[in-house]
Design an enzyme around this catalytic site. Structure first.
Site, PDB file in Angstrom:
ATOM      1  N   SER A   1      22.786 -30.906  51.372  1.00  0.00           N
ATOM      2  CA  SER A   1      22.454 -29.645  51.755  1.00  0.00           C
ATOM      3  C   SER A   1      21.510 -29.186  52.535  1.00  0.00           C
ATOM      4  O   SER A   1      21.208 -28.329  53.544  1.00  0.00           O
ATOM      5  CB  SER A   1      22.165 -28.690  50.493  1.00  0.00           C
ATOM      6  OG  SER A   1      21.195 -29.541  49.679  1.00  0.00           O
TER       7      SER A   1
ATOM      8  N   LYS B   1      21.535 -23.063  54.455  1.00  0.00           N
ATOM      9  CA  LYS B   1      21.199 -21.631  54.376  1.00  0.00           C
ATOM     10  C   LYS B   1      21.492 -21.035  55.864  1.00  0.00           C
ATOM     11  O   LYS B   1      21.533 -19.705  55.476  1.00  0.00           O
ATOM     12  CB  LYS B   1      19.607 -21.614  54.148  1.00  0.00           C
ATOM     13  CG  LYS B   1      18.949 -22.178  52.993  1.00  0.00           C
ATOM     14  CD  LYS B   1      19.286 -21.479  51.618  1.00  0.00           C
ATOM     15  CE  LYS B   1      19.067 -22.074  50.394  1.00  0.00           C
ATOM     16  NZ  LYS B   1      19.398 -21.560  49.181  1.00  0.00           N
TER      17      LYS B   1
ATOM     18  N   GLU C   1      13.670 -13.667  49.955  1.00  0.00           N
ATOM     19  CA  GLU C   1      12.829 -14.447  49.250  1.00  0.00           C
ATOM     20  C   GLU C   1      13.239 -15.762  49.285  1.00  0.00           C
ATOM     21  O   GLU C   1      14.333 -16.158  50.186  1.00  0.00           O
ATOM     22  CB  GLU C   1      13.225 -14.199  47.694  1.00  0.00           C
ATOM     23  CG  GLU C   1      14.357 -14.907  46.942  1.00  0.00           C
ATOM     24  CD  GLU C   1      15.670 -14.681  47.774  1.00  0.00           C
ATOM     25  OE1 GLU C   1      15.874 -13.582  48.644  1.00  0.00           O
ATOM     26  OE2 GLU C   1      16.808 -15.503  48.036  1.00  0.00           O
TER      27      GLU C   1
HETATM   28  C1  LIG Z   1      18.038 -27.892  51.290  1.00  0.00           C
HETATM   29  C2  LIG Z   1      18.484 -27.085  50.176  1.00  0.00           C
HETATM   30  N1  LIG Z   1      19.323 -27.340  49.160  1.00  0.00           N
HETATM   31  C3  LIG Z   1      19.456 -26.584  48.136  1.00  0.00           C
HETATM   32  C4  LIG Z   1      19.107 -25.484  47.909  1.00  0.00           C
HETATM   33  C5  LIG Z   1      19.348 -24.823  46.597  1.00  0.00           C
HETATM   34  O1  LIG Z   1      19.946 -23.664  46.827  1.00  0.00           O
HETATM   35  P1  LIG Z   1      21.421 -23.331  46.547  1.00  0.00           P
HETATM   36  O2  LIG Z   1      21.666 -23.584  45.301  1.00  0.00           O
HETATM   37  O3  LIG Z   1      21.483 -21.822  46.540  1.00  0.00           O
HETATM   38  O4  LIG Z   1      22.059 -24.159  47.449  1.00  0.00           O
HETATM   39  C6  LIG Z   1      17.960 -25.146  48.521  1.00  0.00           C
HETATM   40  C7  LIG Z   1      17.240 -24.091  48.330  1.00  0.00           C
HETATM   41  O5  LIG Z   1      16.202 -23.562  48.867  1.00  0.00           O
HETATM   42  C8  LIG Z   1      17.513 -26.093  49.711  1.00  0.00           C
HETATM   43  O6  LIG Z   1      16.739 -25.614  50.590  1.00  0.00           O
END
Ligand SMILES: Cc1ncc(COP(=O)(O)O)c(C=O)c1O
Length: 394
Positions: free
Chosen positions: A375, A86, A108
């Protein structure tokens, strides 16, 4: 993109008249800054020296051997400052907000990672910060609520609807309508009215650009499979985008199947959704027979959004990307597996992508290469996991 603001038929600007000036201002500012060398240098400076880019591309040898098939690499966005991908987007948009002369940012958040990223950027660049978060999410993601407050942000719990991410988006949009003269709405994923899906995608595309360079250095060729979890879709698009023209590279997005796709408790808006309009865009959403938006559910707060960014809807319909899903139990199993085999505790969101590897890597050839976008890290999810383990007597 086939026409400005659209990906095929998806995307657009389905917004009230009163927001048009804010959106136009943003569109103009971004189209000036995206190719501005000074802005891009400033962004690179903060990504490198503040956030810790580039993140490693790690060959997960133990997991690879255990699964007995494709070679698995992990893109370590969990090591980015803030603990998730993020931060790429929050630094980018906060710099954009500053260039637009805004003094306040709002956001948000579901898992709280985007709220933490926004609060960090707010502190760093001296911007007043308010984060909207469904009350249920404030309860299950308490470490992140505490982090946001420490960073100086105001955290506003949202009590409408089912008190999760969709409701937080509604509240943030409502607030922006009344405050856009001094406020930038820092959207956390590739959703919302044009130009947000493009802006967030561009800021996240650093992930795939690095992977391309790193895999060439380590393997001398492009990967066969790219895998990422899907909430709104920003970490997945961040990984995919640099590879869209490389037709031999498979791109797989993993949605939350929650308690199962044949129950009503999941967040799989591509597998189970229908076309519709919400939060300023045309995309796929979970809906009932009358077109009312249905609640999404996932063990991971970051995946329980009832829709998906419009570029994913397009990649799905055009067949360029594939979309699969993993249940809560598969994600939990993957969470344990990665922790034990590699000493890396993944976010529950990312565990959905790892679950795909556990299901499929063993059936692939040993010379195939799979890159999983890790992620985020799992610290924020420890309470959830401990609770479940205790209930199951583990
Ligand atoms: C660690 C992590 N991975 C994935 C996501 C999913 O979001 P996005 O699909 O936008 O990557 C989030 C959302 O809060 C997250 O905190």
């Amino acid at each position: 993109m086939t026409c400005e603001g659209y990906f095929g038929e998806f995307g657009g600007q389905y917004i009230p008249e009163v927001l048009m000036p804010a959106i136009d201002e943003l569109k103009e500012a971004y189209s000036e800054l995206k190719d501005d060398e000074e802005f891009q240098n400033e962004l690179s400076y903060y990504l490198k020296n503040y956030a810790g880019r580039e993140t490693p591309l790690y060959y997960a040898e133990n997991l690879t051997k255990k699964l007995g098939g494709a070679k698995i690499y992990l893109k370590r966005e969990d090591l980015l400052h803030g603990g998730a991908h993020k931060t790429n987007n929050t630094i980018g948009q906060a710099l954009l907000a500053k260039r637009m002369g805004k003094t306040r940012i709002i956001a948000e958040t579901g898992a709280g990672q985007h709220g933490v990223g926004t609060s960090m950027a707010g502190a760093l660049f001296g911007l007043e910060t308010e984060i909207f978060m469904g009350r249920l999410d404030t309860e299950r993601q308490q470490p992140n609520v505490f982090r946001m407050k420490l960073l100086g942000a105001k955290v506003t719990p949202v009590d409408t609807g089912s008190k999760v991410l969709k409701d937080a988006v509604n509240e943030a949009m409502r607030n922006w309508t009344a405050t856009f003269e001094n406020t930038h709405y820092l959207i956390g994923t590739v959703m919302g009215p044009h130009p947000f899906p493009t802006i967030v995608r561009d800021f996240q595309s650093v992930i795939g650009k690095e992977v391309k360079k790193q895999i060439m250095e380590q393997e001398g060729r492009l990967p066969d499979h790219l895998v990422a979890c899907i909430g709104g879709g920003s970490n997945a698009l961040g990984l995919f985008h640099a590879f869209i023209q490389d037709k031999d590279v498979r791109m797989v997005g993993i949605e939350a199947a929650g308690k199962g796709l044949n129950t009503s408790l999941h967040g799989a808006s591509i597998s189970k959704g229908k076309k519709g309009v919400l939060h300023g865009m045309l995309s796929y959403f979970l809906q009932d027979e009358d077109g009312q938006i249905e609640e999404a559910y996932s063990i991971s707060a970051g995946l329980d959004y009832p829709g998906i960014g419009p570029e994913h809807a397009y990649l799905h319909d055009s067949g360029r990307a594939e979309y699969a899903s993993a249940t809560d139990d598969q994600a939990l199993n993957a969470f344990m597996e990665l922790t034990r085999s590699e000493g890396i505790i993944p976010a529950l969101e990312s565990s959905h992508a790892v679950a795909y590897a556990i299901e499929n890597a063993g059936n692939m050839d040993k010379d195939e290469i799979m890159v999983i976008n890790l992620s985020g890290r799992g610290d924020k999810d420890l309470n959830t996991v401990i609770d479940i383990m205790q209930k199951r007597g583990m």
